[in-house]
Design a protein around this motif. Structure first.
Motif, PDB file in Angstrom:
ATOM      1  N   PRO B  81     -33.425  21.190  -4.378  1.00 16.13           N
ATOM      2  CA  PRO B  81     -33.596  20.966  -2.933  1.00 16.13           C
ATOM      3  C   PRO B  81     -34.991  20.429  -2.580  1.00 16.13           C
ATOM      4  O   PRO B  81     -35.145  19.744  -1.559  1.00 16.13           O
ATOM      5  CB  PRO B  81     -33.387  22.361  -2.343  1.00 16.13           C
ATOM      6  N   ALA B  84     -34.563  16.620  -3.109  1.00 17.25           N
ATOM      7  CA  ALA B  84     -33.300  15.978  -2.708  1.00 17.25           C
ATOM      8  C   ALA B  84     -33.486  14.921  -1.623  1.00 17.25           C
ATOM      9  O   ALA B  84     -32.628  14.058  -1.437  1.00 17.25           O
ATOM     10  CB  ALA B  84     -32.292  17.043  -2.255  1.00 17.25           C
ATOM     11  N   LEU B 104     -22.947  21.263  -7.291  1.00 17.60           N
ATOM     12  CA  LEU B 104     -22.224  20.855  -6.084  1.00 17.60           C
ATOM     13  C   LEU B 104     -22.737  21.628  -4.866  1.00 17.60           C
ATOM     14  O   LEU B 104     -22.885  21.059  -3.772  1.00 17.60           O
ATOM     15  CB  LEU B 104     -20.716  21.114  -6.254  1.00 17.60           C
ATOM     16  N   GLY B 107     -25.523  19.929  -3.383  1.00 21.00           N
ATOM     17  CA  GLY B 107     -25.339  18.557  -2.900  1.00 21.00           C
ATOM     18  C   GLY B 107     -25.635  17.473  -3.915  1.00 21.00           C
ATOM     19  O   GLY B 107     -25.846  16.308  -3.539  1.00 21.00           O
ATOM     20  N   ARG B 109     -25.193  14.447  -6.317  1.00 23.02           N
ATOM     21  CA  ARG B 109     -24.248  13.326  -6.239  1.00 23.02           C
ATOM     22  C   ARG B 109     -23.992  12.688  -7.604  1.00 23.02           C
ATOM     23  O   ARG B 109     -23.096  11.860  -7.754  1.00 23.02           O
ATOM     24  CB  ARG B 109     -24.783  12.243  -5.280  1.00 23.02           C
TER      25      ARG B 109
END
Lengths: 316, 316
Positions: B81, B84, B104, B107, B109
């Protein structure tokens, strides 16, 4: 030396490469000439003797430069006779006629002159312009030929870049190459003295030399690993048909007068690649690594060669 | 950081090479995972932030492996995080479904699974046979696709040699590559985990993959510099059309479970070559060197990258 488990790569040939490469070993001269502490002549002789035992066939032994300029090589008169019995070629550097006479007096059969592709390095290294230095070499080469047809190598420094001038035009390098061949050099060694060459540049120079009628059989390459590029550049030269590659056992050496000019291509890293490609060199990699480990112990610091480091730690 | 005078090679393109290469930067994950002293998450985040500032577009951030196996990466929930927001791709390793769920939840990708071309390394690294590990990855890849079409990379270790098995047949590598693509991997990274590959071997594998219908656009290469061969092998892969190259800033890292597996290809050495060849990477070499010097200071030892060493000493 302890028994050493020497790994070897899988042999997978590639197309368009020579079947055999001659390694011109420069560790004993180019490698040691920058050592601050003078290496005793007996140690140098033992180093050359061990190198000859690895299967190397061309081992540059020393330089007959004035002792004032390279004190490390002031023992040439003691060293050369101590190894002259070895069944290998032992080229020596001769900066001028005086140096050549010293080499001839000891029975040297192969000599090398040391030219520059750039004015700045000619000035720094030889205190002459490029043309003045070529004029200085001309009688040296002629005398070497007259004195029994010695084999003469012409080193050419700064072929891919110069610390003062930056980029070096390919045409300028071709001109000096031609001059060296025209005066009678049998072989040239194209030096990337500060290690800045990349593969496209190597291709461009070799293509230009081919276009100027220089036979690739008369070319050797001398790459420095300053930026980690030496082996990629060597591979590129091999694709152009070059079959003589300069390298230094254990990666010893550099150039004393050029900024950031550290790290000759390590012979072991070269032999690893050639062995993987199935290109014959006649060199026993295990013996070569052992020789570099022995020399590193004498010099008191580890070899910078990645292959030497990997294989000499691989004792389990 | 002090102002640093960064040299660059002359740009001389070569034929048959791609115009652009994407560097997949692995220093923050593959590089740091072997550090004995845990690097604080804030330092890792700052490292990734600085890497993003060099123009790198793909920066592998961390691994969602069980903290017991790689304590160095136990801070993934804190680190991810923290970076990110960066406008770059931040792939993360996911060894299994549990790891994927953690990724996941934050977040991620882009994810990567980590397979082996050999039974011995599959056993050592994953405690499974090759086929058992593929069976383990299948639901991971399927779930990554179901959960919003994540980009999935498949790492494949020991493609050119294995410390226990020695030679690794090309056909065996092709089989696992096909299996990874068939289960839905978007991209593969062909790993020379112990650094033994040479250019003919690289050509042979890429030719075999082409023959098996694997599009070169889906291949990346991941070479280790254990024997100094990484850049020559990379050059060879580029000649086959590969346009994704893994590298580690400053040459950080290796593999914790493989004998002699030291030394990822240094991103700086790669960028030097690509820059010389006129191949666009979008990376600012000066900033990259400064970032590696900064990280080396944190780790308390110099970078093994020759380019970093040459350029960071070039302060005069």
């Amino acid at each position: 030396m302890n028994a050493m488990e020497v790994g070897l790569p899988a042999t997978v040939p590639a197309e368009g490469l020579p079947a055999r490469v001659r390694v011109h070993e420069v560790g004993a001269r180019d490698g040691l000439q920058n050592e601050k502490a003078v290496v005793p002549a007996q140690v140098k002789a033992e180093f050359i003797r061990r190198l000859a035992g690895t299967g190397l066939t061309t081992i540059e032994a020393t330089s007959f430069v004035h002792p004032k300029w390279v004190p490390q090589l002031a023992d040439a008169e003691e060293l050369f006779p101590a190894v002259a019995d070895l069944p290998v070629d032992l080229p020596v550097l001769v900066p001028n006629e005086r140096g050549l006479e010293r080499a001839l007096a000891l029975g040297a059969r192969r000599v090398a002159v040391f030219a520059s592709a750039t004015e700045s390095f000619a000035k720094a290294n030889l205190n002459r312009t490029v043309d003045e230095s070529l004029a200085m070499f001309e009688p040296v080469v002629a005398r070497a030929k007259d004195a029994g047809g010695l084999h003469v190598r012409g080193y050419l420094s700064m072929c891919f870049g110069d610390p003062w001038e930056g980029d070096v035009p390919v045409g300028q390098v071709v001109r000096v190459c031609r001059a060296l061949l025209d005066m009678g050099c049998d072989e040239l060694s194209l030096g990337d003295t500060i290690g800045v060459a990349t593969p496209g540049h190597v291709s461009a120079l070799l293509t230009a030399l081919d276009g100027a009628g220089v036979p690739v059989e008369r070319l050797g390459v001398h790459f420095h690993d300053t930026y980690g590029q030496a082996l990629s550049n060597t591979l590129t030269a091999l694709r152009h048909g070059v079959r003589t590659v300069d390298a230094s056992a254990g990666g010893l050496g550099g150039c004393p007068f050029a900024k950031s000019a550290t790290g000759n291509l390590a012979t072991e890293d070269l032999v690893w690649m050639l062995r993987g490609l199935g290109i014959d060199t006649g060199i026993d990699l295990g013996r070569l690594v052992a020789t570099s480990v022995w020399m590193a112990a004498h010099l008191g610091r580890p070899s910078p060669s990645r292959t030497v480091r990997a294989l000499s730690h691989q004792e389990s």
